[in-house]
Motif scaffolding. Structure first.
Motif, PDB file in Angstrom:
ATOM      1  N   CYS A 123     -34.978  99.113 -79.991  1.00  0.00           N
ATOM      2  CA  CYS A 123     -33.931 100.128 -79.973  1.00  0.00           C
ATOM      3  C   CYS A 123     -33.303 100.202 -78.580  1.00  0.00           C
ATOM      4  O   CYS A 123     -33.997 100.120 -77.563  1.00  0.00           O
ATOM      5  N   GLN A 124     -31.967 100.358 -78.560  1.00  0.00           N
ATOM      6  CA  GLN A 124     -31.245 100.642 -77.313  1.00  0.00           C
ATOM      7  C   GLN A 124     -30.348 101.845 -77.553  1.00  0.00           C
ATOM      8  O   GLN A 124     -29.553 101.858 -78.501  1.00  0.00           O
ATOM      9  N   ALA A 125     -30.501 102.847 -76.707  1.00  0.00           N
ATOM     10  CA  ALA A 125     -29.671 104.048 -76.792  1.00  0.00           C
ATOM     11  C   ALA A 125     -28.809 104.124 -75.537  1.00  0.00           C
ATOM     12  O   ALA A 125     -29.323 104.063 -74.408  1.00  0.00           O
ATOM     13  N   LEU A 126     -27.494 104.234 -75.715  1.00  0.00           N
ATOM     14  CA  LEU A 126     -26.552 104.349 -74.602  1.00  0.00           C
ATOM     15  C   LEU A 126     -25.956 105.755 -74.606  1.00  0.00           C
ATOM     16  O   LEU A 126     -25.463 106.226 -75.636  1.00  0.00           O
ATOM     17  N   ARG A 127     -26.032 106.389 -73.454  1.00  0.00           N
ATOM     18  CA  ARG A 127     -25.443 107.718 -73.364  1.00  0.00           C
ATOM     19  C   ARG A 127     -24.682 107.822 -72.038  1.00  0.00           C
ATOM     20  O   ARG A 127     -25.107 107.295 -71.002  1.00  0.00           O
ATOM     21  N   PRO A 128     -23.527 108.474 -72.092  1.00  0.00           N
ATOM     22  CA  PRO A 128     -22.726 108.585 -70.866  1.00  0.00           C
ATOM     23  C   PRO A 128     -23.370 109.541 -69.871  1.00  0.00           C
ATOM     24  O   PRO A 128     -23.913 110.579 -70.254  1.00  0.00           O
ATOM     25  N   GLU A 129     -23.316 109.175 -68.627  1.00  0.00           N
ATOM     26  CA  GLU A 129     -23.863 110.019 -67.570  1.00  0.00           C
ATOM     27  C   GLU A 129     -23.039 109.811 -66.298  1.00  0.00           C
ATOM     28  O   GLU A 129     -23.091 108.745 -65.684  1.00  0.00           O
ATOM     29  N   ARG A 130     -22.213 110.823 -65.952  1.00  0.00           N
ATOM     30  CA  ARG A 130     -21.384 110.778 -64.756  1.00  0.00           C
ATOM     31  C   ARG A 130     -20.459 109.554 -64.756  1.00  0.00           C
ATOM     32  O   ARG A 130     -20.347 108.817 -63.777  1.00  0.00           O
ATOM     33  N   GLY A 131     -19.879 109.356 -65.926  1.00  0.00           N
ATOM     34  CA  GLY A 131     -18.902 108.284 -66.046  1.00  0.00           C
ATOM     35  C   GLY A 131     -19.488 106.900 -66.220  1.00  0.00           C
ATOM     36  O   GLY A 131     -18.744 105.917 -66.262  1.00  0.00           O
ATOM     37  N   ARG A 132     -20.776 106.823 -66.335  1.00  0.00           N
ATOM     38  CA  ARG A 132     -21.406 105.528 -66.548  1.00  0.00           C
ATOM     39  C   ARG A 132     -22.316 105.613 -67.788  1.00  0.00           C
ATOM     40  O   ARG A 132     -22.654 106.695 -68.259  1.00  0.00           O
TER      41      ARG A 132
END
Length: 391
Positions: A123-132
């Motif tokens: 599993c890979q989870a991508l979440r935005p954090e401070r524009g990245r």
């Protein structure tokens, strides 16, 4: 282990083509657009036919990728299972082989789980954090357990001779290891009792534990081992019991016992001529033994009961009961010596009553003569006359 980017997944969603690169955890360089995140490995246990949920990192991920790498050591590369973004999810072709997959809030749910789903899920989870984009990775090892099937006792009906070895096996069609087995024993059925069985089971209480293990071995088998046996199979998921199977232990016949008129066992008997006599023979045996009567070595009749309605001198002799087990072809015998007492002569029956009657008649005649003499000589014997005639 290095995280790399080896498996491209192309998904068509709401008319737009989006190209994502799914981590395969197989080597290579990660894109520079993401911030290195946490990596987690864990094991989850599921049961075939039921639902299981696989979580992927902290909640709030914008995009979640799921892939399946198969069992450990599988030569095939990971294959896509599902991707979720913006509250919507798309399933990859062939994902239904794992069960009924669905994704909600990044959690992969597999309904009606199939054994093919056992292995590693990536599993890979991508979440935005401070524009990245911050990435979180997870490797979930899924164990798919199979409930134990209903066991069966083999053979379903067994018959052995007393003293021989008996073996019963608890057969299970499927079930995840390790499996544990236990055996329970019940009373013999009514129809399987021997001639000497009065309903009590000498081998133990009803439902008593008889042993453990996939095989139950009774060596040597005793008559008390006869009865119904059932096995129970257990694993981490479930426990099921078999239908009972009957173990028949053939034995005997033991030494026969001859009784006369329901009395005690006898080896010698004397009876009067003309009397009725009933002899019965009984021997403990399974199955029921067959009986035959002999007199002085000659065969008389079959059956356990010999009836002599009117004894005569010719009936005297040695009577033998022969018991035979039809299955084991074993025999046992017992003998009784019969003596017939002759009848007394008829005169002996008549003499005593006649003598008694004659004596009574003589006494009565003497008394009558004395009374007549007193009556005619009243004057000579006044007192005796008054005593006899009360005048």
């Amino acid at each position: 282990m290095e995280r790399g980017w080896a498996l491209p997944l192309l998904l068509c969603w709401r008319g737009r083509w989006i190209l994502w690169l799914l981590p395969a955890l197989a080597g290579g360089d990660a894109p520079t657009v993401s911030v290195p995140g946490a990596y987690e490995e864990r094991t989850v246990t599921g049961v075939r036919g039921r639902a299981v949920e696989l979580g992927c990192g902290p909640p709030g991920a914008a995009v979640v990728f799921w892939s399946f790498a198969g069992p450990p050591g599988a030569p095939e590369p990971p294959r896509a299972v599902a991707v979720a973004a913006g509250g919507r999810a798309a399933l990859a072709p062939g994902a239904g082989a794992l069960g009924r997959p669905s994704v909600r809030n990044g959690t992969l749910r597999l309904g009606r789980l199939r054994p093919a789903a056992q292995g590693r899920f990536l599993c890979q989870a991508l979440r935005p954090e401070r524009g990245r984009l911050r990435a979180a990775y997870a490797a979930v090892r899924l164990r798919v357990l199979v409930p134990v099937s209903k066991p069966a006792v083999r053979p379903a009906a067994a018959a052995v001779a007393e003293g021989a070895a008996a073996a019963l096996r608890c057969a299970v069609r499927e079930g995840s290891a390790p499996l544990r087995f236990s055996w329970r024993r019940h009373h013999p059925a009514e129809g399987h009792r021997g001639d000497d069985d009065d309903g009590d089971d000498d081998g133990g209480d009803d439902g008593a534990t008889a042993g453990r293990g996939a095989a139950l071995r009774l060596a040597p088998a005793a008559r008390s081992h006869a009865g119904w046996y059932a096995c129970t199979a257990r694993n981490e998921v479930s426990s099921r019991s078999s239908a009972p199977a009957f173990l028949d232990v053939a034995y005997g016949p033991d030494a026969p016992v001859i009784t006369a008129g329901g009395g005690e066992a006898q080896r010698a008997l004397a009876a009067a001529e003309g009397a009725a006599l009933v002899l019965r023979c009984r021997a403990a045996s399974r199955p029921r033994c067959r009986y035959a009567w002999l007199r002085d070595g000659g065969r008389l009749q079959r059956g356990a009961t010999l009836r002599l309605p009117r004894l005569a001198a010719a009936h005297a002799g040695t009577y033998a009961c022969l018991a035979r087990n039809p299955r084991l072809r074993t025999r046992a015998r017992a003998a009784l010596r019969l003596t017939v007492r002759p009848r007394p002569p008829v005169a002996s029956y008549v003499a005593a009553p006649v003598a008694a009657v004659a004596g009574m008649a003589l006494a009565a005649a003497a008394a009558l003569l004395a009374a007549r003499h007193v009556a005619h000589n009243r004057d000579q014997h006044p007192r005796l006359h008054a005593l006899l005639f009360r005048t």
